[in-house]
Every structure is written in C-alpha cells, then in structure tokens.
Design an enzyme around this catalytic site. Structure first.
Site, PDB file in Angstrom:
ATOM      1  CG  ASP A  92      23.505  28.523  16.575  1.00 22.72           C
ATOM      2  OD1 ASP A  92      24.231  29.397  17.065  1.00 22.72           O
ATOM      3  OD2 ASP A  92      22.282  28.479  16.756  1.00 22.72           O
ATOM      4  CG  ASN A 115      10.763  27.876  16.015  1.00 21.58           C
ATOM      5  OD1 ASN A 115      11.649  27.930  16.867  1.00 21.58           O
ATOM      6  ND2 ASN A 115      11.002  27.648  14.740  1.00 21.58           N
ATOM      7  CG  HIS A 131      15.122  27.788  17.255  1.00 29.30           C
ATOM      8  ND1 HIS A 131      14.808  28.439  16.079  1.00 29.30           N
ATOM      9  CD2 HIS A 131      15.856  28.666  17.964  1.00 29.30           C
ATOM     10  CE1 HIS A 131      15.341  29.648  16.095  1.00 29.30           C
ATOM     11  NE2 HIS A 131      15.979  29.810  17.237  1.00 29.30           N
ATOM     12  CD  GLU A 191      14.344  26.321  13.159  1.00 28.18           C
ATOM     13  OE1 GLU A 191      13.790  26.555  14.250  1.00 28.18           O
ATOM     14  OE2 GLU A 191      14.422  27.168  12.251  1.00 28.18           O
TER      15      GLU A 191
HETATM   16  C1  GLP Z   1      18.829  32.349  16.983  1.00 34.03           C
HETATM   17  C2  GLP Z   1      19.903  31.503  17.658  1.00 34.03           C
HETATM   18  C3  GLP Z   1      19.395  30.890  18.949  1.00 34.03           C
HETATM   19  C4  GLP Z   1      18.699  31.940  19.778  1.00 34.03           C
HETATM   20  C5  GLP Z   1      17.520  32.479  19.021  1.00 34.03           C
HETATM   21  C6  GLP Z   1      16.702  33.501  19.789  1.00 34.03           C
HETATM   22  O1  GLP Z   1      17.960  31.607  16.238  1.00 34.03           O
HETATM   23  N1  GLP Z   1      20.389  30.467  16.822  1.00 34.03           N
HETATM   24  O2  GLP Z   1      20.480  30.311  19.650  1.00 34.03           O
HETATM   25  O3  GLP Z   1      18.307  31.410  21.006  1.00 34.03           O
HETATM   26  O4  GLP Z   1      18.016  33.093  17.852  1.00 34.03           O
HETATM   27  O5  GLP Z   1      17.161  34.782  19.501  1.00 34.03           O
HETATM   28  P1  GLP Z   1      16.820  36.064  20.345  1.00 34.03           P
HETATM   29  O6  GLP Z   1      17.559  35.927  21.622  1.00 34.03           O
HETATM   30  O7  GLP Z   1      17.355  37.198  19.501  1.00 34.03           O
HETATM   31  O8  GLP Z   1      15.353  36.093  20.515  1.00 34.03           O
END
Ligand code: GLP
Length: 251
Positions: free
Chosen positions: A66, A134, A136, A141
């Site tokens: 993404d 959440n 995702h 989402e």
């Molecule tokens: C972002 C990314 C996800 C990732 C998520 C969790 O939203 N798009 O791919 O898994 O963050 O982030 P973190 O690892 O900082 O908790």
C-alpha cells in the site's frame, strides 16, 4: 495457522527473515510481498543482516501492499521513503524490481489497474503482513465487504489516529490510501502475519481464534493454507495457554 511466539520482536524478526531466506534461495526470481509500519522493521533489519552475511537480493522482486495518497515519494512518511530507508537502500535489490503503488498518480483508477497488473506478472511467493489495531491488513479496513483488487480506500478514524504518531500535526495525516486487495494477499504462496505488543493482543486473538468476518479483515487469513503468525509474548497474551504453550515449544 501456525503460531510462533517469541520472547521479543527482535528474535521474531530473525525468524521471519530466515523464512524469507528459504523462499529467496528456492526460486530463481523470488517475489516478496512487503508491508510497512513499525512491526516489520525488525524483519527488515534481520534481512539486511542476512544480506550482509551473503544473501543475494539482486534476483528478488518486491511488491508492497500500500501507499498513502497525496504524499510525494520523497516525503519522509511515504511508504516509498519507508521502504528505501528500511530495506531498499540497504541491500542489492534492483530498483526496477521494487514495486510500491503510486499515491501521487493523477488517475488513481488507472494506477490501481496498473498495480494489479504488476501483481499478476509477479505472483507473490511470500507475503509479509502487519495488522492494524482494528484488524486491517495492508489498508483493507473493516467493512461490510472486502475488496478483491487494488483500490483506493478512505482510512478509518482509528487508523488515522494510529498513524498520527508519525506526523507532526493531525491534519497532516493522510486520509486516503491505495491498497492491494485481499485477493492478491490470499493468492500469495505463503504468508507471515507479524504482530507485537500489548495493544495488538485483542485483535490478534480475534483474527486467529474468532470467526472469519469482514469487520476483522485479518481473520480472512484463516482461509489460507500456509500462514505463520509471528508474535511476541505481549501480542500473544490472549491466546489460550495450549496454543501459546505448543508454539513456545516450537522455537
Ligand atoms: C499501516 C499499514 C499496515 C500495517 C499497520 C500496522 O496501517 N498500512 O500494513 O500493518 O499500519 O502498523 P504498525 O506495525 O505500526 O502497528
């Protein structure tokens, strides 16, 4: 799902990188699906260490999940910049083999179609995933339905709030992103889902033990036949003893 629980994220990152090395060594043109966020940084550090110990990354193709819409690639918080800093600039990955959606594309629908074509031409051997608080995955989402293909997504309020830690002001946090759809994720040959810390414990339990639900996007991974869930003790806290116990024996 295979669950592996480690004493700390550092050890978990080394394990995930070792799994990636097996995939890289087995293929002439290995394709790694990659994630951003705080979670996979230990994986990238370990992969960079493996590279410094002799792992050749030049045949590897990478396809990221993404990108934010509206952040130039050289913006410090763009996922392009994240990947440069944590992996691309530290290995001998060929720039032309690395793929991240273009969040600055004038025609976002065309960019989504182009990215689906990149995924089609580069079937993913190993997909690395983090998980949002959440549930995702990528930026898929929680919703009434999960979209199959690469698409533009309006980020949920909790996601914007979670991402705010990386930006100086709330109004700087992007509200939209381009994300790979769940089809591309589920078509990966193997998947590693990583999660660390107490704040992920509840969503990990729902994703791993709960029903498959579109409002917990990561739960869809239960339908895939080769998923390894890589946790630390805190994120595994709500898994029943049996699961955690057997996994603890496993490493
Ligand atoms: C972002 C990314 C996800 C990732 C998520 C969790 O939203 N798009 O791919 O898994 O963050 O982030 P973190 O690892 O900082 O908790």
């Amino acid at each position: 799902m295979k669950i592996r629980i480690f004493a700390n994220p550092h050890d978990a990152g080394i394990y995930a990188a070792a799994l990636a090395e097996v995939v890289v060594a087995a293929k002439s043109r290995p394709v790694l699906g990659l994630a951003t966020g705080a979670t996979p940084t230990v994986f990238y550090d370990a992969l960079v260490n493996l590279h410094r110990c002799g792992l050749d990354m030049s045949p590897v193709v990478t396809v990221n999940l993404d990108e934010y819409i509206g952040l130039p690639t050289d913006h410090g918080q763009s996922y392009h910049a994240f990947m440069q800093a944590h992996l691309f600039s530290r290995t001998n990955l060929a720039p032309e083999n690395t793929h991240v959606p273009n969040g600055m594309a004038a025609d976002l629908a065309a960019e989504c179609a182009r990215y689906d074509d990149v995924i089609r031409r580069n079937p993913i051997d190993l997909q690395v995933l983090g998980i949002g608080v959440n549930g995702h995955i990528g930026f898929n989402e929680p919703d009434d339905l999960l979209l199959s293909r690469t698409h533009v997504v309006q980020l949920r309020q909790e996601t914007v709030a979670a991402n705010a830690r990386f930006f100086p002001r709330m109004e700087d946090v992007p509200r939209r992103a381009i994300t790979m759809g769940v089809q591309a994720i589920l078509q990966a040959e193997r998947i590693i889902l990583m999660a660390f810390g107490e704040e992920k414990a509840e969503i990990v339990a729902r994703a791993v033990l709960g029903d498959v639900r579109t409002d917990v996007p990561a739960s869809i991974l239960q339908l895939h036949r080769d998923v390894t869930v890589v946790l630390d003790l805190q994120s595994a806290r709500l898994l029943p003893e049996g699961k955690a116990g057997s996994a603890r024996e496993g490493y």
